[in-house]
Motif scaffolding. Structure first.
Motif, short mmCIF file in Angstrom:
data_model
loop_
_atom_site.label_atom_id
_atom_site.label_comp_id
_atom_site.label_asym_id
_atom_site.label_seq_id
_atom_site.Cartn_x
_atom_site.Cartn_y
_atom_site.Cartn_z
N LEU A 129 31.54 -33.35 -125.27
CA LEU A 129 32.26 -32.13 -124.22
C LEU A 129 33.58 -31.72 -124.86
O LEU A 129 33.81 -30.45 -124.75
N ASP B 11 30.98 -34.97 -109.98
CA ASP B 11 30.05 -35.16 -111.00
C ASP B 11 29.63 -36.74 -110.60
O ASP B 11 30.22 -37.55 -109.90
N TYR B 12 28.16 -37.16 -111.09
CA TYR B 12 27.84 -38.48 -110.74
C TYR B 12 28.08 -39.55 -111.90
O TYR B 12 27.91 -40.61 -111.60
N LEU C 159 32.89 -39.87 -117.06
CA LEU C 159 33.28 -38.47 -117.17
C LEU C 159 34.19 -38.03 -115.87
O LEU C 159 35.20 -37.43 -116.23
N PHE D 131 29.14 -37.88 -107.30
CA PHE D 131 28.24 -37.33 -106.17
C PHE D 131 26.86 -37.04 -107.13
O PHE D 131 27.01 -36.22 -108.23
N SER E 185 29.42 -25.19 -115.22
CA SER E 185 29.21 -24.76 -116.58
C SER E 185 28.22 -25.75 -117.52
O SER E 185 28.50 -26.93 -117.25
#
Ligand SMILES: C[S@@+](CC[C@H](N)C(=O)[O-])C[C@H]1O[C@@H](n2cnc3c(N)ncnc32)[C@H](O)[C@@H]1O
Length: 265
Positions: free
Chosen positions: A9, A68-69, A73, A92, A111
């Motif tokens: 990323l 984010d799950y 990250l 989540f 994104s």
């Protein structure tokens, strides 16, 4: 764990940033300027690339929730963004789309997410946010284009095989892959939204050697799994491509599209 590596990323972030269709960012900023208190919900936030890209353009008092799950990250996003009164973080799983924390959210941002999603997910997502009168800004959806300035006889097969693999299940059911933007456009137009689409291709030259090499490396597994090309063909294509990366004048384009869908009125 989502399988998205923070180093990958980080490598793509600067190229993503310069690829974003700026007219859509400007339109988003204008829209946020019309509401008393702008609030953005960034879904599939990774380490916060969308936050870093949009922050110079949106009203300074915009409230953000990054979601984010993947705890690794999300933790990295929190570490990089630091403690700020107007930014919160939430773990989540987007498969629980009907429970998205949409209260007071002006626009959902994302994104490099919707090409991973299924038609069924996109429909449920669009209907859920439309019930709340919330907009969508979704950048960097892969559009199926992969081109190199120096051609190779396997390029067409490589792109076709990768695009087929892009439609495999990435955690949301069969993925839309290159069809994601068209699908979102149709879903939101049907719901009465005003929709704008802009092109946001990665344009990679010798200065983007590390991203080009990582991108090629990431093609090997999908190409092998599809199996139209032999392992030997994949290896020789890969070696040819790796050798060209640093050459002056050689470049690679990977197509993406951004979409902005705003409620009318
Ligand atoms: C390609 S990465 C993009 C990350 C970030 N938006 C960026 O542009 O750098 C996709 C992101 O979606 C997240 N993701 C994938 N499936 C998810 C799900 N079911 N629920 C929440 N996040 C998910 C991943 O953890 C990852 O952070």
């Amino acid at each position: 764990m989502s399988g998205f590596d923070k180093d990958w990323l980080a490598l793509r972030e600067p190229v993503d940033q310069r690829a974003r269709a700026m007219p859509l960012v400007d339109e988003l900023a204008r829209h946020l300027g019309t509401v008393a208190q702008a609030s953005l919900l960034d879904i599939g936030c990774g380490t916060g690339s969308t936050w870093r890209s949009l922050i110079p353009h949106v009203p300074t008092d915009t409230r953000w929730m990054l979601l984010d799950y993947d705890p690794v990250l999300l933790g990295e996003a929190e570490r990089r963004i630091g403690e700020r009164g107007n930014v919160s973080f939430r773990q989540f799983d987007l498969n629980e789309v009907q429970s998205l924390p949409l209260s007071d959210v002006t626009v959902v941002t994302a994104s490099a997410l919707f090409d991973l999603c299924s038609a069924d997910f996109c429909q449920r997502f669009a209907e859920t946010i439309a019930r709340n009168g919330t907009g969508l800004y979704a950048a960097l959806n892969y559009d199926g284009v992969m081109q190199w300035s120096v051609p190779h006889e396997f390029d067409g097969q490589v792109a076709a095989d990768f695009n087929r693999h892009q439609r495999f299940d990435k955690g949301f059911g069969p993925a839309l892959g290159p069809d994601a933007t068209d699908h979102l456009r149709h879903a939101f137009e049907t719901l009465g939204y005003s929709v704008s689409v802009g092109s946001s291709p990665w344009l990679m030259g010798p200065d983007d050697a590390a991203l080009q090499a990582a991108f090629l490396d990431g093609l090997e597994k999908p190409l092998t799994e599809i199996g139209s090309l032999t392992k030997q063909d994949i290896r020789s294509w890969m070696d040819f491509r790796l050798e060209r990366i640093g050459e002056a004048g050689s470049s690679c384009v990977v197509g993406h599209a951004d979409i902005l869908a705003l409620p009318r009125g």
